[in-house]
Design an enzyme around this catalytic site. Sequence first.
Site, mmCIF file in Angstrom:
data_model
loop_
_atom_site.group_PDB
_atom_site.id
_atom_site.type_symbol
_atom_site.label_atom_id
_atom_site.label_comp_id
_atom_site.label_asym_id
_atom_site.label_seq_id
_atom_site.Cartn_x
_atom_site.Cartn_y
_atom_site.Cartn_z
ATOM 1 N N ASP A 64 0.846 -1.192 0.000
ATOM 2 C CA ASP A 64 0.000 0.000 0.000
ATOM 3 C C ASP A 64 0.884 1.247 0.000
ATOM 4 O O ASP A 64 1.801 1.350 0.826
ATOM 5 C CB ASP A 64 -0.850 -0.064 1.285
ATOM 6 C CG ASP A 64 -1.927 0.988 1.329
ATOM 7 O OD1 ASP A 64 -1.769 2.044 0.691
ATOM 8 O OD2 ASP A 64 -2.936 0.743 2.022
ATOM 9 N N ALA A 88 -3.889 4.935 -7.675
ATOM 10 C CA ALA A 88 -4.983 5.845 -7.333
ATOM 11 C C ALA A 88 -6.290 5.074 -7.362
ATOM 12 O O ALA A 88 -6.376 3.989 -7.930
ATOM 13 C CB ALA A 88 -5.061 6.991 -8.350
ATOM 14 N N THR A 137 -4.456 14.138 -14.017
ATOM 15 C CA THR A 137 -5.582 14.128 -14.950
ATOM 16 C C THR A 137 -5.997 15.532 -15.372
ATOM 17 O O THR A 137 -5.826 16.496 -14.603
ATOM 18 C CB THR A 137 -6.781 13.417 -14.276
ATOM 19 O OG1 THR A 137 -7.942 13.580 -15.087
ATOM 20 C CG2 THR A 137 -7.088 14.007 -12.897
ATOM 21 N N ASP A 138 -6.609 15.628 -16.550
ATOM 22 C CA ASP A 138 -7.155 16.915 -16.997
ATOM 23 C C ASP A 138 -8.393 17.311 -16.193
ATOM 24 O O ASP A 138 -8.817 18.472 -16.227
ATOM 25 C CB ASP A 138 -7.488 16.874 -18.494
ATOM 26 C CG ASP A 138 -8.494 15.802 -18.894
ATOM 27 O OD1 ASP A 138 -8.946 15.033 -18.016
ATOM 28 O OD2 ASP A 138 -8.821 15.714 -20.093
ATOM 29 N N GLU A 139 -8.963 16.347 -15.443
ATOM 30 C CA GLU A 139 -10.206 16.652 -14.714
ATOM 31 C C GLU A 139 -10.006 17.692 -13.624
ATOM 32 O O GLU A 139 -10.972 18.275 -13.138
ATOM 33 C CB GLU A 139 -10.799 15.377 -14.108
ATOM 34 C CG GLU A 139 -11.159 14.343 -15.155
ATOM 35 C CD GLU A 139 -12.209 13.339 -14.714
ATOM 36 O OE1 GLU A 139 -12.822 13.526 -13.661
ATOM 37 O OE2 GLU A 139 -12.406 12.371 -15.455
ATOM 38 N N TYR A 163 -13.337 12.576 -7.001
ATOM 39 C CA TYR A 163 -12.125 12.046 -7.644
ATOM 40 C C TYR A 163 -11.202 13.180 -8.083
ATOM 41 O O TYR A 163 -10.016 13.217 -7.735
ATOM 42 C CB TYR A 163 -12.497 11.167 -8.855
ATOM 43 C CG TYR A 163 -11.330 10.947 -9.795
ATOM 44 C CD1 TYR A 163 -10.260 10.141 -9.416
ATOM 45 C CD2 TYR A 163 -11.281 11.567 -11.040
ATOM 46 C CE1 TYR A 163 -9.167 9.953 -10.261
ATOM 47 C CE2 TYR A 163 -10.204 11.387 -11.895
ATOM 48 C CZ TYR A 163 -9.146 10.584 -11.500
ATOM 49 O OH TYR A 163 -8.061 10.408 -12.323
ATOM 50 N N SER A 164 -11.746 14.129 -8.864
ATOM 51 C CA SER A 164 -10.856 15.167 -9.405
ATOM 52 C C SER A 164 -10.348 16.080 -8.290
ATOM 53 O O SER A 164 -9.213 16.576 -8.359
ATOM 54 C CB SER A 164 -11.526 15.957 -10.524
ATOM 55 O OG SER A 164 -12.770 16.459 -10.129
ATOM 56 N N LYS A 167 -7.388 14.319 -6.829
ATOM 57 C CA LYS A 167 -6.216 14.412 -7.715
ATOM 58 C C LYS A 167 -5.639 15.841 -7.672
ATOM 59 O O LYS A 167 -4.419 16.030 -7.695
ATOM 60 C CB LYS A 167 -6.591 14.041 -9.165
ATOM 61 C CG LYS A 167 -6.953 12.584 -9.378
ATOM 62 C CD LYS A 167 -5.820 11.609 -9.090
ATOM 63 C CE LYS A 167 -4.712 11.665 -10.110
ATOM 64 N NZ LYS A 167 -3.708 10.582 -9.886
ATOM 65 N N LYS A 202 -15.287 1.479 -17.172
ATOM 66 C CA LYS A 202 -15.131 2.761 -17.859
ATOM 67 C C LYS A 202 -15.836 2.689 -19.225
ATOM 68 O O LYS A 202 -16.023 1.595 -19.781
ATOM 69 C CB LYS A 202 -13.653 3.082 -18.041
ATOM 70 C CG LYS A 202 -12.821 2.999 -16.753
ATOM 71 C CD LYS A 202 -12.903 4.245 -15.897
ATOM 72 C CE LYS A 202 -12.306 4.089 -14.514
ATOM 73 N NZ LYS A 202 -10.875 3.972 -14.455
ATOM 74 N N HIS A 311 -21.602 16.187 -13.597
ATOM 75 C CA HIS A 311 -20.939 15.682 -14.801
ATOM 76 C C HIS A 311 -20.249 16.808 -15.585
ATOM 77 O O HIS A 311 -20.911 17.751 -16.038
ATOM 78 C CB HIS A 311 -21.997 15.006 -15.680
ATOM 79 C CG HIS A 311 -21.441 14.070 -16.681
ATOM 80 N ND1 HIS A 311 -22.235 13.257 -17.450
ATOM 81 C CD2 HIS A 311 -20.169 13.795 -17.055
ATOM 82 C CE1 HIS A 311 -21.477 12.525 -18.245
ATOM 83 N NE2 HIS A 311 -20.217 12.850 -18.023
#
Length: 379
Positions: A64, A88, A137-139, A163-164, A167, A202, A311
């Site tokens: 971990d 992640a 990520t781009d998010e 999530y974003s 990150k 996904k 979204h």
Amino acid sequence: MKFEPHNLLITGGAGFIGSNFVHHWLANSHQGKVVVLDALTYAGNIGNLADVENDPRYLFVRGDICDEPAVGALLRQHQIDTIVHFAAESHVDRSILGPDDFIRTNVVGTHSLLKAAKALWIDQKGVPAHRFHHVSTDEVYGSLGPDDAPFTETTPYAPNSPYSASKAASDHLVRAYHETYGLHTTVTNCSNNYGPFHFPEKLIPLTIVNILLGKTLPVYGDGLQIRDWLHVEDHCAAIALALQKGEPGEVYNIGGNSETTNIHIVRTLCDLVDRQLGAHPEHRDFFPASPIFNGKQAIQLITHVRDRPGHDRRYAINYSKAARSLGYSPARDIRSGLASTVEWYLQQVDWWQGLLGRDYATWLEKNYDGQFGQPRQAP
Ligand code: NAD
Ligand code: DAU
């Protein structure tokens, strides 16, 4: 600044992009070790690395990233000079249903890795040169309107999902360890990947698998959301370039030049799978429920379902900095990339059927009313 990675620690190397990167790195005949550290959560699969298990440069460790002493011991034992951090929790829908794991792994786990790296590389000066590469990520940049310019590295952060947000927090920690302690970090913020070993929760692998099984194809809302799709092999090449040519402290956006609506992706996959199965009637024995073997077309399986809460409407990436500084450009176009991906899922039936039988199926049962993509909770 040119850097030659020698001994790599690859976190999350049994997941989708991580396992593709392990293959990519070893195939490009680098010397030195590749140590994979992966907790083997539902998304991790040691089978993704079966092809390299006899390579003397490769070692798998189940563990971990939040276990800082264990990470520190691995760094010292293998004289690791390069960390490539993929580990992640990565699925937005899961982060909406249960954010806690995302904060633990993506935020606390990234910080634990940074601390272990700093202890050996900065405090003890344990290796002559080092690199901490963070895969992001781009998010983190949020959502674009139809006429907005694509994200650049200076676009303000505006994450919209747990999530974003997790990150984004990890990106800030990586930046802080560079600015405050002088850790040699690089970050890539990348758009949506697709290709081999993509977990079938996904959009793209879910659509392919559901067509083969004759299940509905859930399209969230109107399906006009836009993603900039990137073949995973192009992403792996970009990460290798960032490791070798990236400047410490720098961030590089990585995109695929392939802005496409979700509904177009799903329709294209319907067409590709129908054609593949139509050309190979022997597949009927394996996929008797697929529409093409029942006088129908895959497109008839498309079902518009309730939208994902929060979204993001559109992502688009300006990767001119990576092109200029690293020599990056995506080699694959979306149509041929999707066609080769469909072929991979047709050839690797055991791989994805094995996943459907694990606790993954239980998760879908619990959260999706027993059907793919029909979220129980209304937004
Ligand atoms: P994935 O979910 O397929 O794989 C994640 C891997 O991390 C799994 O092998 C899992 O077992 C491992 N892991 C999870 N928690 C861990 C922990 N606490 N300790 C050790 N290992 C742990 O993810 P992916 O799609 O391959 O994404 C990899 C990285 O790339 C992520 O950081 C993600 O945010 C980022 N990213 C993904 C995409 C994409 O389109 N998939 C795009 C841009 C960035
Ligand atoms: O942009 C990079 C991100 O891409 C990564 O950081 C994430 O780790 C990765 O999971 C991916 O996030 P998305 O949410 O964009 O990917 P997903 O495949 O879940 O969804 C793609 C689009 O398709 C999104 O607009 C939601 C929609 N969708 C998804 C699923 C699973 C559907 O319409 N139906 C579905 O069943």
